[in-house]
Design a protein around this motif. Sequence first.
Motif, mmCIF file in Angstrom:
data_model
loop_
_atom_site.group_PDB
_atom_site.id
_atom_site.type_symbol
_atom_site.label_atom_id
_atom_site.label_comp_id
_atom_site.label_asym_id
_atom_site.label_seq_id
_atom_site.Cartn_x
_atom_site.Cartn_y
_atom_site.Cartn_z
ATOM 1 N N ILE A 23 0.828 -1.206 0.000
ATOM 2 C CA ILE A 23 0.000 0.000 0.000
ATOM 3 C C ILE A 23 0.865 1.261 0.000
ATOM 4 O O ILE A 23 0.630 2.170 -0.786
ATOM 5 C CB ILE A 23 -0.971 0.003 1.209
ATOM 6 N N VAL A 24 1.843 1.330 0.897
ATOM 7 C CA VAL A 24 2.626 2.560 0.993
ATOM 8 C C VAL A 24 3.565 2.738 -0.189
ATOM 9 O O VAL A 24 3.975 3.861 -0.482
ATOM 10 C CB VAL A 24 3.408 2.668 2.326
ATOM 11 N N THR A 25 3.882 1.661 -0.897
ATOM 12 C CA THR A 25 4.685 1.780 -2.109
ATOM 13 C C THR A 25 3.873 2.434 -3.225
ATOM 14 O O THR A 25 4.376 3.260 -3.970
ATOM 15 C CB THR A 25 5.177 0.389 -2.563
ATOM 16 N N ILE A 26 2.603 2.089 -3.292
ATOM 17 C CA ILE A 26 1.727 2.602 -4.353
ATOM 18 C C ILE A 26 1.110 3.942 -3.963
ATOM 19 O O ILE A 26 1.067 4.874 -4.754
ATOM 20 C CB ILE A 26 0.622 1.578 -4.667
ATOM 21 N N HIS A 27 0.626 4.042 -2.728
ATOM 22 C CA HIS A 27 -0.060 5.239 -2.244
ATOM 23 C C HIS A 27 0.727 5.802 -1.062
ATOM 24 O O HIS A 27 0.686 5.239 0.025
ATOM 25 C CB HIS A 27 -1.492 4.913 -1.790
ATOM 26 N N HIS A 28 1.415 6.887 -1.264
ATOM 27 C CA HIS A 28 2.294 7.421 -0.225
ATOM 28 C C HIS A 28 1.542 8.017 0.956
ATOM 29 O O HIS A 28 2.049 8.042 2.065
ATOM 30 C CB HIS A 28 3.254 8.445 -0.831
ATOM 31 N N GLU A 29 0.338 8.509 0.750
ATOM 32 C CA GLU A 29 -0.475 9.042 1.838
ATOM 33 C C GLU A 29 -1.701 8.142 1.980
ATOM 34 O O GLU A 29 -2.597 8.175 1.161
ATOM 35 C CB GLU A 29 -0.895 10.477 1.549
ATOM 36 N N SER A 30 -1.711 7.328 3.020
ATOM 37 C CA SER A 30 -2.762 6.328 3.178
ATOM 38 C C SER A 30 -3.383 6.383 4.564
ATOM 39 O O SER A 30 -2.718 6.735 5.539
ATOM 40 C CB SER A 30 -2.189 4.921 2.970
ATOM 41 N N PHE A 31 -4.652 6.019 4.616
ATOM 42 C CA PHE A 31 -5.367 5.804 5.873
ATOM 43 C C PHE A 31 -5.862 4.373 5.850
ATOM 44 O O PHE A 31 -6.425 3.927 4.865
ATOM 45 C CB PHE A 31 -6.580 6.741 6.016
ATOM 46 N N LEU A 54 3.803 -1.057 12.094
ATOM 47 C CA LEU A 54 3.341 0.280 11.700
ATOM 48 C C LEU A 54 4.517 1.230 11.525
ATOM 49 O O LEU A 54 4.590 1.964 10.537
ATOM 50 C CB LEU A 54 2.370 0.834 12.742
ATOM 51 N N ALA A 55 5.449 1.217 12.463
ATOM 52 C CA ALA A 55 6.600 2.114 12.403
ATOM 53 C C ALA A 55 7.491 1.799 11.204
ATOM 54 O O ALA A 55 8.079 2.710 10.612
ATOM 55 C CB ALA A 55 7.406 2.029 13.693
ATOM 56 N N SER A 56 7.568 0.548 10.811
ATOM 57 C CA SER A 56 8.447 0.163 9.704
ATOM 58 C C SER A 56 8.012 0.775 8.375
ATOM 59 O O SER A 56 8.811 0.904 7.451
ATOM 60 C CB SER A 56 8.523 -1.356 9.578
ATOM 61 N N VAL A 57 6.739 1.153 8.275
ATOM 62 C CA VAL A 57 6.236 1.789 7.047
ATOM 63 C C VAL A 57 5.780 3.225 7.324
ATOM 64 O O VAL A 57 4.992 3.794 6.579
ATOM 65 C CB VAL A 57 5.105 0.955 6.398
ATOM 66 N N ASN A 58 6.282 3.790 8.424
ATOM 67 C CA ASN A 58 6.001 5.180 8.813
ATOM 68 C C ASN A 58 4.510 5.462 9.020
ATOM 69 O O ASN A 58 4.015 6.526 8.652
ATOM 70 C CB ASN A 58 6.591 6.167 7.805
ATOM 71 N N LEU A 59 3.799 4.502 9.594
ATOM 72 C CA LEU A 59 2.397 4.698 9.961
ATOM 73 C C LEU A 59 2.299 4.709 11.472
ATOM 74 O O LEU A 59 3.188 4.246 12.170
ATOM 75 C CB LEU A 59 1.531 3.561 9.399
#
Length: 71
Positions: A23-31, A54-59
């Motif tokens: 998800i974070v690779t495709i969409h940089h701003e995600s909820f 969560l922290a590993s993908v900056n969430l």
Amino acid sequence: MQISFLLSWNNLFVDFQDLLENIVTIHHESFILGDFNRHFDTQSTVTSIFNEILASVNLKQHVYFSKTYIG
């Protein structure tokens, strides 16, 4: 803790981490919305691993209170 309990959480965490990375690779701003039906406000091995993922993908988790009400 029972081995089967930890293995089921481990399977969830592996799949969840793969999903988040995609998800974070495709969409940089995600909820990401949902309920894991787990008390993440208490310290445990499961809570620590979840927060590390969560922290590993900056969430980060934004809800820090119980959504369950008596009545």
